[in-house]
Design an enzyme around this catalytic site. Structure first.
Site, short mmCIF file in Angstrom:
data_model
loop_
_atom_site.label_atom_id
_atom_site.label_comp_id
_atom_site.label_asym_id
_atom_site.label_seq_id
_atom_site.Cartn_x
_atom_site.Cartn_y
_atom_site.Cartn_z
N ASN A 34 -10.16 -0.21 0.01
CA ASN A 34 -8.71 -0.04 0.13
C ASN A 34 -8.09 -0.62 -1.14
OD1 ASN A 34 -5.99 -0.59 0.66
ND2 ASN A 34 -6.33 -1.01 2.82
N HIS A 64 -3.36 7.25 2.33
CA HIS A 64 -3.77 5.90 1.94
C HIS A 64 -5.10 5.57 2.60
CE1 HIS A 64 -4.03 1.73 1.22
NE2 HIS A 64 -3.65 1.34 2.42
N CYS A 121 0.82 -1.22 0.00
CA CYS A 121 0.00 0.00 0.00
C CYS A 121 0.85 1.27 0.00
CB CYS A 121 -0.93 0.01 1.21
SG CYS A 121 -1.96 -1.45 1.33
O1 UT7 Z 1 -3.86 -1.16 3.75
C1 UT7 Z 1 -2.95 -1.61 4.67
C2 UT7 Z 1 -3.22 -2.99 5.12
N1 UT7 Z 1 -4.40 -3.29 5.87
C3 UT7 Z 1 -5.06 -2.52 6.80
O2 UT7 Z 1 -4.87 -1.37 6.97
C4 UT7 Z 1 -6.09 -3.23 7.63
C5 UT7 Z 1 -6.12 -2.79 9.06
N2 UT7 Z 1 -7.09 -3.55 9.81
C6 UT7 Z 1 -8.43 -3.39 9.67
O3 UT7 Z 1 -8.87 -2.55 8.91
C7 UT7 Z 1 -9.35 -4.19 10.56
O4 UT7 Z 1 -8.56 -5.02 11.41
C8 UT7 Z 1 -10.34 -5.09 9.76
C9 UT7 Z 1 -11.38 -4.25 9.10
C10 UT7 Z 1 -9.62 -5.93 8.71
C11 UT7 Z 1 -11.06 -6.04 10.73
O5 UT7 Z 1 -11.72 -5.29 11.73
P1 UT7 Z 1 -11.50 -5.64 13.27
O6 UT7 Z 1 -12.33 -4.70 14.02
O7 UT7 Z 1 -10.03 -5.63 13.55
O8 UT7 Z 1 -12.10 -7.10 13.37
P2 UT7 Z 1 -11.44 -8.43 13.89
O9 UT7 Z 1 -10.61 -9.08 12.83
O10 UT7 Z 1 -10.80 -8.17 15.22
O11 UT7 Z 1 -12.73 -9.31 14.14
C12 UT7 Z 1 -13.71 -8.97 15.13
C13 UT7 Z 1 -14.88 -9.91 15.01
C14 UT7 Z 1 -14.45 -11.37 14.99
O12 UT7 Z 1 -15.48 -12.11 15.67
P3 UT7 Z 1 -15.28 -12.57 17.20
O13 UT7 Z 1 -14.03 -13.42 17.19
O14 UT7 Z 1 -15.12 -11.30 17.98
O15 UT7 Z 1 -16.54 -13.32 17.47
C15 UT7 Z 1 -14.47 -11.73 13.53
O16 UT7 Z 1 -14.70 -13.12 13.31
O17 UT7 Z 1 -15.55 -9.69 13.78
C16 UT7 Z 1 -15.64 -10.91 13.03
N3 UT7 Z 1 -15.50 -10.58 11.62
C17 UT7 Z 1 -16.56 -10.29 10.84
N4 UT7 Z 1 -17.88 -10.25 11.10
C18 UT7 Z 1 -18.69 -9.90 10.07
C19 UT7 Z 1 -14.38 -10.47 10.88
N5 UT7 Z 1 -14.68 -10.13 9.63
C20 UT7 Z 1 -16.03 -10.01 9.58
C21 UT7 Z 1 -16.92 -9.67 8.55
N6 UT7 Z 1 -18.25 -9.62 8.86
N7 UT7 Z 1 -16.53 -9.37 7.30
#
Ligand code: UT7
Length: 334
Positions: A291, A261, A119
Site C-alpha cells: 500500500n 487504491h 491515501c
Molecule cells: O490505505 C488506507 C489505510 N489503511 C488500510 O486500509 C488498512 C486497513 N486494515 C487492514 O488492512 C488490516 O486491518 C491489517 C492488515 C492492518 C491488519 O489485519 P487484521 O486482520 O485487521 O489484523 P488485526 O490487527 O485485527 O490483528 C489480528 C491478530 C492479532 O493477534 P490476536 O490479538 O488475535 O492474538 C495481532 O496481534 O493478528 C496479529 N497480528 C499479526 N500477526 C502476525 C497483527 N499484525 C501481525 C503481523 N504478523 N504482521
C-alpha cells in the site's frame, strides 16, 4: 459535482517511479514476529519497494514520476501552469515538494502546492485540478501522488509496517479545445474528520489521543487502527463506486478500468465481489508494491496506461480512501 464546460480536460501523459530496493515478507520475518503466510493471507502483499533514505525520498520519486509523465505527454515543465503533489511524507512542509520539483524541472512561474489527503491524495488532486481547469484558471496541470511510507514507519510495530511501500504516480492534464466531453464527468471529494484518530502521524506527544497514551508511539511515525479502518473501508469503498455509477448513469460494463487504491487485497476483492467487477477491470499490484498511500492510484493508472489497457474514449473510475478519514472518487472520459 458534475462538470460541463466549453472545453475538455485531456490526460496528456502519465508516469510513475518506485525505488529499486525490495522489502519482502521474508525480510520482515527477520525484523519482527510475523510470517509470510500471515501477511499474504491478511493483505495479499508479498513485497514492497522502499527508498534508500540517503539518496531517495518523496521529492526524488515525485520528480522522476513527473519527468516521465512530461516525456509521455511530449511536453516540457515550462508548459505547466500548476503542480500539485499529494503526499503525507514530504521531506519538508515548507517549501512544498511541488515548489522544489518546479525549481528542479524548470516550471517557474507555475503555481505549486502540496495537498494532504493521505491515501486519497491522488484522487483529491485530479478532482481539484479538473476544477481549476474547468474554471479557466489553468490550461496544464501536473498531479503527482507520492508517499515514501517507509520513512514514517516504525518497523517494530508489526500490524502497521507490513502494509506500506513507497511509490509515485503522475499525470499531466491539458485543456482539450476540440472535445468538451473528455475529462472528469463526475467527482466526489469527501472526509469525516471525527475518525482522524484511526490513522495519524503525531509530531508532538500532546497530539497523541488518550486511547493510545499507554501504547507508546515513535513521534513522526504512522499510527493506525487497522481494524477500524478496515471496517470503514469495506463499506465506503463499495458505496462510493456505486454512487458514482448511479450519478453518471454508467454501468460496470461501461467502465474500462476501476483504478482503485491498493489498500488491502481483501478490501479490493470484497468490492469486486459485491459490485460484480470483473478481474480484468480492477488492476491489482498490491502483491508487488504494498500500500503506497497517495502513490498507489497514480502508479496503477500509469501501469495500465503504458500497457495500452486504457485508450482514448474509455471511461475510467478512480477511487481511494485513507487517513483523515478521507475518500474520493472521479469518473473520467479519457
Ligand atoms: O490505505 C488506507 C489505510 N489503511 C488500510 O486500509 C488498512 C486497513 N486494515 C487492514 O488492512 C488490516 O486491518 C491489517 C492488515 C492492518 C491488519 O489485519 P487484521 O486482520 O485487521 O489484523 P488485526 O490487527 O485485527 O490483528 C489480528 C491478530 C492479532 O493477534 P490476536 O490479538 O488475535 O492474538 C495481532 O496481534 O493478528 C496479529 N497480528 C499479526 N500477526 C502476525 C497483527 N499484525 C501481525 C503481523 N504478523 N504482521
Amino acid at each position: 459535482m458534475t462538470s460541463s464546460d466549453a472545453f475538455g480536460v485531456r490526460i496528456a501523459g502519465a508516469g510513475s517511479a518506485v525505488p529499486d530496493r525490495r522489502l519482502t515478507n521474508a525480510d520482515l520475518e527477520k525484523l519482527m514476529d510475523t510470517s509470510d503466510e500471515w501477511i499474504v493471507q491478511r493483505t495479499g502483499i508479498r513485497e514492497r519497494r522502499v527508498v534508500d533514505q540517503e539518496v531517495e525520498g518523496t521529492f526524488t520519486l515525485s520528480r522522476d514520476a513527473l519527468r516521465r509523465a512530461l516525456d509521455d505527454a511530449g511536453m516540457d515543465a515550462r508548459d505547466l501552469d500548476q503542480i500539485i503533489v499529494a503526499t503525507v511524507t514530504a521531506e519538508m512542509t515548507c517549501p512544498s515538494t511541488a515548489c522544489r520539483i518546479s525549481a528542479e524541472l524548470g516550471a517557474t512561474p507555475a503555481g505549486a502546492f502540496d495537498l494532504v489527503a493521505a491515501c486519497s491524495g491522488f484522487v483529491y488532486g485530479i478532482n481539484v485540478a479538473d476544477a481549476l481547469m474547468r474554471a479557466g484558471h489553468c490550461r496544464t496541470i501536473a498531479v503527482i501522488g507520492c508517499d515514501a511510507m517507509s520513512t514514517v514507519i516504525d518497523y517494530s510495530e508489526r500490524s502497521v509496517s507490513i502494509l506500506f511501500g513507497d511509490a509515485a504516480g503522475a499525470v499531466v492534464l491539458a485543456r482539450e479545445e476540440n472535445d468538451p466531453t473528455v475529462g472528469c464527468i463526475y467527482s466526489s471529494t469527501q472526509a469525516d474528520g471525527s475518525m482522524w484518530e484511526s490513522l495519524y502521524m503525531p509530531r508532538r506527544s500532546q497530539e497523541v489521543p488518550l486511547q493510545d497514551s499507554d501504547n507508546p508511539i515513535k513521534l513522526g511515525c504512522l499510527r493506525m487502527n487497522g481494524r477500524e479502518i478496515y471496517r470503514f473501508a469495506i463499506t465506503k469503498f463499495r458505496e462510493v463506486i456505486q454512487e458514482a455509477l448511479d450519478a453518471t448513469g454508467l454501468g460496470v460494463d461501461d467502465i474500462s478500468q476501476f483504478v482503485c487504491h491498493q489498500s488491502n487485497l481483501r478490501i479490493l476483492e470484497n468490492a469486486k465481489q459485491k459490485l460484480g467487477l470483473p478481474d480484468d477491470k480492477v488492476h491489482i499490484n498490491i502483491d508487488r508494491y504494498g500500500n503506497s498511500s497517495a502513490g498507489s492510484v497514480g502508479l496503477c493508472f500509469d501501469q495500465l496506461w503504458q500497457a495500452g489497457k486504457i485508450r482514448r474514449g474509455d471511461h475510467v473510475l478512480f477511487v481511494a480512501f485513507g487517513g483523515g478519514l478521507t475518500w474520493a472518487v472521479s469518473v473520467w472520459k479519457i
